[in-house]
Enzyme design. Structure first.
Site, PDB file in Angstrom:
ATOM      1  N   VAL A 196      -5.480   0.447   2.790  1.00  0.00           N
ATOM      2  CA  VAL A 196      -5.636  -1.005   2.647  1.00  0.00           C
ATOM      3  C   VAL A 196      -6.851  -1.305   1.763  1.00  0.00           C
ATOM      4  O   VAL A 196      -6.774  -2.127   0.838  1.00  0.00           O
ATOM      5  CB  VAL A 196      -5.761  -1.673   4.040  1.00  0.00           C
ATOM      6  CG1 VAL A 196      -6.215  -3.122   3.916  1.00  0.00           C
ATOM      7  CG2 VAL A 196      -4.428  -1.592   4.780  1.00  0.00           C
ATOM      8  N   LYS A 242      -3.768  -2.122  15.489  1.00  0.00           N
ATOM      9  CA  LYS A 242      -3.085  -1.199  16.374  1.00  0.00           C
ATOM     10  C   LYS A 242      -3.983  -0.839  17.543  1.00  0.00           C
ATOM     11  O   LYS A 242      -5.201  -0.745  17.399  1.00  0.00           O
ATOM     12  CB  LYS A 242      -2.728   0.049  15.565  1.00  0.00           C
ATOM     13  CG  LYS A 242      -1.763   0.947  16.259  1.00  0.00           C
ATOM     14  CD  LYS A 242      -1.237   1.982  15.324  1.00  0.00           C
ATOM     15  CE  LYS A 242      -0.109   1.401  14.484  1.00  0.00           C
ATOM     16  NZ  LYS A 242       0.473   2.390  13.593  1.00  0.00           N
ATOM     17  N   LYS A 251      -5.345  10.892   0.530  1.00  0.00           N
ATOM     18  CA  LYS A 251      -5.483   9.551   1.105  1.00  0.00           C
ATOM     19  C   LYS A 251      -6.742   8.940   0.488  1.00  0.00           C
ATOM     20  O   LYS A 251      -7.847   9.429   0.708  1.00  0.00           O
ATOM     21  CB  LYS A 251      -5.612   9.654   2.629  1.00  0.00           C
ATOM     22  CG  LYS A 251      -5.904   8.343   3.330  1.00  0.00           C
ATOM     23  CD  LYS A 251      -6.055   8.561   4.844  1.00  0.00           C
ATOM     24  CE  LYS A 251      -6.704   7.360   5.509  1.00  0.00           C
ATOM     25  NZ  LYS A 251      -6.989   7.601   6.934  1.00  0.00           N
ATOM     26  N   GLU A 266       0.829  -1.216   0.000  1.00  0.00           N
ATOM     27  CA  GLU A 266       0.000   0.000   0.000  1.00  0.00           C
ATOM     28  C   GLU A 266       0.862   1.266   0.000  1.00  0.00           C
ATOM     29  O   GLU A 266       2.073   1.199   0.225  1.00  0.00           O
ATOM     30  CB  GLU A 266      -0.922   0.004   1.210  1.00  0.00           C
ATOM     31  CG  GLU A 266      -0.176   0.058   2.529  1.00  0.00           C
ATOM     32  CD  GLU A 266      -0.910   0.852   3.594  1.00  0.00           C
ATOM     33  OE1 GLU A 266      -1.297   2.005   3.333  1.00  0.00           O
ATOM     34  OE2 GLU A 266      -1.078   0.314   4.700  1.00  0.00           O
TER      35      GLU A 266
HETATM   36  N1  PSU Z   1      -2.583   1.618  10.509  1.00  0.00           N
HETATM   37  C1  PSU Z   1      -1.260   1.737  10.655  1.00  0.00           C
HETATM   38  N2  PSU Z   1      -0.542   2.435   9.731  1.00  0.00           N
HETATM   39  C2  PSU Z   1      -1.143   2.989   8.625  1.00  0.00           C
HETATM   40  C3  PSU Z   1      -2.546   2.826   8.471  1.00  0.00           C
HETATM   41  C4  PSU Z   1      -3.226   2.136   9.418  1.00  0.00           C
HETATM   42  O1  PSU Z   1      -0.714   1.252  11.629  1.00  0.00           O
HETATM   43  O2  PSU Z   1      -0.455   3.622   7.816  1.00  0.00           O
HETATM   44  C5  PSU Z   1      -3.222   3.370   7.233  1.00  0.00           C
HETATM   45  C6  PSU Z   1      -3.528   2.229   6.251  1.00  0.00           C
HETATM   46  O3  PSU Z   1      -3.356   2.705   4.924  1.00  0.00           O
HETATM   47  C7  PSU Z   1      -4.993   1.948   6.510  1.00  0.00           C
HETATM   48  C8  PSU Z   1      -5.502   3.324   6.799  1.00  0.00           C
HETATM   49  O4  PSU Z   1      -5.674   1.347   5.423  1.00  0.00           O
HETATM   50  O5  PSU Z   1      -4.484   3.926   7.586  1.00  0.00           O
HETATM   51  C9  PSU Z   1      -6.813   3.304   7.538  1.00  0.00           C
HETATM   52  O6  PSU Z   1      -7.359   4.572   7.570  1.00  0.00           O
HETATM   53  P1  PSU Z   1      -8.868   4.769   8.050  1.00  0.00           P
HETATM   54  O7  PSU Z   1      -8.859   4.383   9.512  1.00  0.00           O
HETATM   55  O8  PSU Z   1      -9.148   6.219   7.808  1.00  0.00           O
HETATM   56  O9  PSU Z   1      -9.704   3.867   7.206  1.00  0.00           O
END
Ligand code: PSU
Ligand code: MN
Length: 306
Positions: free
Chosen positions: A108, A161, A88, A27
């Site tokens: 992702v 996380k 993003k 990604e």
């Molecule tokens: N979690 C991490 N590092 C990251 C991301 C998530 O530890 O860089 C990034 C990934 O690209 C994931 C995105 O798909 O954040 C999720 O964002 P959102 O919660 O806005 O869907």
């Protein structure tokens, strides 16, 4: 227009497809929004090299001037790593960014969509998005989970996380029928730590067996992703009390600054890194490398089954 009219393959990826060689999708949100410069670009290059050292071909995915790029040049990675204007892009943003001929790094969810179009089955990342803490009030649930429910790609990550509600994230995945596999572990790893207090559905000890599960699932017409969770290597874990403290502080600051929506994950990641004086960033880099290694091995076995 056919979907293939929107795709550009890097020559190495094109060659790999032609020869039936294993490919690992990577990604790019992690490059533009997940890590600071210059660690972001160093990590992106290192992860690609890790895939290559396992005799697989890396395909970092992003959108550049409206083109869906499967495999990036060094210049394109540098562009994503240094340009604040890069969007993003998750599922909802994808068509708009392409249509407007803009550039974006893929989450992702969006990376899975493009990997599927390119027929790449295995994808390595650091951590997935999930159900955020407090989601019962905010309804903040990452589109990554819905994508895992629907799109036939295997995502290798280091678990969820602790900025997320790990228990609710697992419940969501269960409802949506997403298998959660622990690689050599019965416990879901929690990104910076190999322990979360939650069990995975299945402990699987070999990349070959995981590749066979993928083949079986999709041959049976059971659509959707598979989540492989791979614990951070021994010796690189961060102490969970320190991490929890850092995450709690980051969440309080996000609330104070009214950060919501797509900004919240990048905000929390950078705050946690700041609070831990970069220790979380070093761990992050190590676990991505570890995931790229495993993903390449799964891709290798998967490609041999064709
Ligand atoms: N979690 C991490 N590092 C990251 C991301 C998530 O530890 O860089 C990034 C990934 O690209 C994931 C995105 O798909 O954040 C999720 O964002 P959102 O919660 O806005 O869907
Ligand atoms: Mn969200």
């Amino acid at each position: 227009m056919k979907f293939s009219d929107y795709l550009d393959f890097h020559p190495d990826v094109e060659e790999a497809i032609k020869n039936g060689e294993p490919i690992v999708a990577l990604e790019s949100t992690i490059i533009s929004h997940g890590m600071p410069y210059p660690k972001n670009i160093e990590t992106a290059m290192m992860v690609e090299e890790t895939v290559r050292s396992n005799k697989a071909v890396p395909a970092t995915i992003a959108i550049i001037n409206g083109r869906l790029k499967v495999g990036l040049t060094h210049e394109e990675i540098e562009f994503l790593a240094t340009n604040d204007e890069v969007r993003k892009v998750s599922r909802r943003d994808l068509a708009i960014t392409v249509s407007q001929k803009q550039s974006g790094s893929t989450t992702v969810a969006a990376t899975m969509i493009i990997a599927k179009l390119a027929e790449i089955a295995v994808f390595a990342t650091g951590g997935i998005g999930g159900v955020h803490r407090g989601a019962e009030k905010t309804l903040d649930i990452s589109a990554d989970l819905e994508e895992l429910a629907n799109t036939n790609v295997c995502v290798v990550c280091a678990g969820a996380k602790a900025i997320l509600d790990i228990g609710l994230t697992l419940e969501y995945l269960e409802t949506k029928g997403v298998p959660v596999i622990g690689y050599k572990t019965t416990e879901l790893p929690a990104f910076y730590s190999s322990e979360s207090g939650f069990d995975v559905d299945y402990k699987i000890d070999s990349a070959l067996e995981i590749a066979e599960i993928l083949r079986t699932k999709w041959s049976l017409g059971i659509d959707g992703g598979v989540l492989v969770t791979n614990p951070i290597p021994v010796g690189y874990e961060l102490e969970s009390s320190i991490m929890n403290e850092a995450i709690n502080q980051a969440i309080i600051e996000a609330e104070k600054e009214h950060i919501t929506g797509k900004k919240i994950t990048p905000f929390l990641l950078s705050k946690v890194s700041e609070i831990t004086e970069g220790k979380s960033l070093d761990a992050n880099i190590k676990l991505i490398q570890n995931n790229a290694n495993l993903a390449a091995k799964i891709a290798l076995h998967y490609s041999k089954q064709d």
